[in-house]
Design a protein around this motif. Structure first.
Motif, PDB file in Angstrom:
ATOM      1  N   ASN A  90       0.846  -1.206   0.000  1.00  0.00           N
ATOM      2  CA  ASN A  90       0.000   0.000   0.000  1.00  0.00           C
ATOM      3  C   ASN A  90       0.879   1.253   0.000  1.00  0.00           C
ATOM      4  O   ASN A  90       1.007   1.937   1.021  1.00  0.00           O
ATOM      5  N   PRO A  91       1.499   1.585  -1.131  1.00  0.00           N
ATOM      6  CA  PRO A  91       2.309   2.808  -1.158  1.00  0.00           C
ATOM      7  C   PRO A  91       1.483   4.080  -1.055  1.00  0.00           C
ATOM      8  O   PRO A  91       2.011   5.133  -0.722  1.00  0.00           O
ATOM      9  N   ASP A  92       0.166   3.966  -1.342  1.00  0.00           N
ATOM     10  CA  ASP A  92      -0.673   5.164  -1.237  1.00  0.00           C
ATOM     11  C   ASP A  92      -0.836   5.611   0.205  1.00  0.00           C
ATOM     12  O   ASP A  92      -1.195   6.776   0.457  1.00  0.00           O
ATOM     13  N   ASN A  93      -0.575   4.722   1.169  1.00  0.00           N
ATOM     14  CA  ASN A  93      -0.639   5.138   2.573  1.00  0.00           C
ATOM     15  C   ASN A  93       0.395   6.214   2.871  1.00  0.00           C
ATOM     16  O   ASN A  93       0.168   7.105   3.700  1.00  0.00           O
ATOM     17  N   ILE A  94       1.523   6.137   2.183  1.00  0.00           N
ATOM     18  CA  ILE A  94       2.561   7.148   2.391  1.00  0.00           C
ATOM     19  C   ILE A  94       2.062   8.513   1.932  1.00  0.00           C
ATOM     20  O   ILE A  94       2.155   9.508   2.662  1.00  0.00           O
ATOM     21  N   SER A  95       1.527   8.572   0.717  1.00  0.00           N
ATOM     22  CA  SER A  95       1.064   9.857   0.183  1.00  0.00           C
ATOM     23  C   SER A  95      -0.089  10.416   1.007  1.00  0.00           C
ATOM     24  O   SER A  95      -0.130  11.618   1.297  1.00  0.00           O
ATOM     25  N   ASN A  96      -1.026   9.557   1.426  1.00  0.00           N
ATOM     26  CA  ASN A  96      -2.157  10.037   2.215  1.00  0.00           C
ATOM     27  C   ASN A  96      -1.712  10.562   3.576  1.00  0.00           C
ATOM     28  O   ASN A  96      -2.188  11.609   4.050  1.00  0.00           O
ATOM     29  N   THR A  97      -0.796   9.835   4.205  1.00  0.00           N
ATOM     30  CA  THR A  97      -0.323  10.262   5.526  1.00  0.00           C
ATOM     31  C   THR A  97       0.468  11.555   5.438  1.00  0.00           C
ATOM     32  O   THR A  97       0.282  12.467   6.252  1.00  0.00           O
ATOM     33  N   VAL A  98       1.336  11.653   4.446  1.00  0.00           N
ATOM     34  CA  VAL A  98       2.154  12.856   4.311  1.00  0.00           C
ATOM     35  C   VAL A  98       1.303  14.053   3.917  1.00  0.00           C
ATOM     36  O   VAL A  98       1.501  15.168   4.413  1.00  0.00           O
ATOM     37  N   LEU A  99       0.330  13.821   3.041  1.00  0.00           N
ATOM     38  CA  LEU A  99      -0.511  14.922   2.574  1.00  0.00           C
ATOM     39  C   LEU A  99      -1.385  15.474   3.692  1.00  0.00           C
ATOM     40  O   LEU A  99      -1.725  16.667   3.697  1.00  0.00           O
ATOM     41  N   SER A 100      -1.758  14.633   4.634  1.00  0.00           N
ATOM     42  CA  SER A 100      -2.650  15.080   5.713  1.00  0.00           C
ATOM     43  C   SER A 100      -1.927  15.900   6.772  1.00  0.00           C
ATOM     44  O   SER A 100      -2.579  16.400   7.703  1.00  0.00           O
ATOM     45  N   ARG A 101      -0.639  16.054   6.683  1.00  0.00           N
ATOM     46  CA  ARG A 101       0.120  16.766   7.712  1.00  0.00           C
ATOM     47  C   ARG A 101       0.224  18.268   7.458  1.00  0.00           C
ATOM     48  O   ARG A 101       0.788  18.986   8.277  1.00  0.00           O
TER      49      ARG A 101
END
Length: 328
Positions: free
Chosen positions: A189-200
């Motif tokens: 799930n590489p999209d977890n990285i983008s979602n987590t980083v984007l939410s910061r």
């Protein structure tokens, strides 16, 4: 007559050089109301009239409300008047609110205001370098991301640049991968990285607005955990070897000390034995030991040596008794 004509031509040349008549005519033809004395004043203030009149013509044709004094003041401050006017026209066409004062401030701050307006209309993609992170299971994961940003005109003055965005996204990637249970979860799930980083909210305090963070590539690197354990084991081994060498050196030093101590005791014994003849001489001299007593003692010693010699003659060589007698 020829001299008079030459003087007239020279006067006209000087007049046309000092007074930009052709530029004034061009402004009048474009519908820009500017006086000839204003152009002469620009010459006296060391302002190139063409740098003011041409942008003023473009602004007037585009319907912008920009005055000559504003353009001239920005020019004298060291700004790029033509670029500011182009940015104002582009912002007006894109329906982006951008007053002249803010555009001039952005230009004087060293930023390309025209490029900022274009980036507001057409977002820019920033590609991060390969970010190396380690998951909880000790496996290295290499991530490369693409950041889609849009210029925030309100924060261009005093806002951080692209380097800050890249650094913050890299930090977010390292933190997200490090909190993963294992590297397989990151690969699945590489999209977890983008979602987590984007939410910061990483664009806070920057001159950009982050629209999306897309993971471009994810690779598995080295087993950092195993390498660290191997290095730790090697370090422990060296420490143990150093401690063993220290103990061996201490044992050798102790052995040397005991050898020296034995030699010292032997010297004391020899010194004590040397006092025996002196004591016997003093006893003979004082009359406490007679001559016969001394002779009887010598006979006893000779008899003892003879008995030991006879006893050793009947034993095989190399026995413990012989060694003991030899030592005696």
């Amino acid at each position: 007559m020829l001299i008079f004509v030459a003087i007239i031509i020279l006067a006209l040349y000087v007049l046309l050089t000092v007074i930009p008549v052709m530029l004034w005519i061009s402004a009048l033809a474009a519908g820009v109301k500017i006086g000839i004395m204003t152009l002469i004043g620009m010459r006296l203030r060391r302002v190139a009239p063409v740098r003011i009149v041409n942008p003023l013509i473009k602004a007037t044709k585009a319907g912008l409300d920009v005055g000559t004094n504003q353009l001239e003041g920005h020019y004298l401050a060291g700004g790029n008047v033509d670029r500011v006017v182009n940015a104002l026209i582009a912002a007006q066409r894109a329906d982006i609110p951008l007053p002249f004062e803010r555009a001039a401030a952005i230009d004087l701050a060293g930023r390309n205001v025209l490029e900022a307006v274009q980036m507001s209309v057409n977002p820019k993609v920033i590609e991060t370098p390969v970010v190396s992170a380690v998951a909880a299971d000790g496996i290295e994961v290499k991530v490369r991301a693409r950041i889609t940003v849009r210029a925030n005109i309100d924060r261009l003055v005093g806002g951080a640049g692209e380097e800050t965005i890249i650094a913050r996204v890299g930090e977010g990637i390292v933190t997200t991968v490090g909190s993963a249970v294992n590297h397989k979860a990151v690969l699945e799930n590489p999209d977890n990285i983008s979602n987590t980083v984007l939410s910061r909210g990483l664009d806070a305090g920057t001159a950009f607005e982050i629209l999306s963070i897309d993971i471009a590539d994810v690779d598995v690197g080295k087993n950092i955990g195993a390498i660290l354990q191997t290095d730790q084991a090697e370090a422990d081994k060296k420490i143990a070897q150093a401690k063993a060498e220290e103990r061996r050196a201490m044992a050798v030093a102790r052995e040397q000390e005991m050898t020296a101590y034995v030699e010292e005791m032997r010297a004391k014994v020899v010194e004590a034995e040397a006092e025996v003849p002196k004591a016997m001489a003093d006893a003979l001299r004082a009359g406490k030991l007679g001559v016969m007593d001394y002779m009887n003692m010598q006979n006893i010693l000779a008899d003892t040596d003879m008995r030991e010699s006879l006893a050793s003659a009947g034993r095989p060589r190399g026995s413990d008794n012989d060694e003991t007698i030899g030592k005696r």
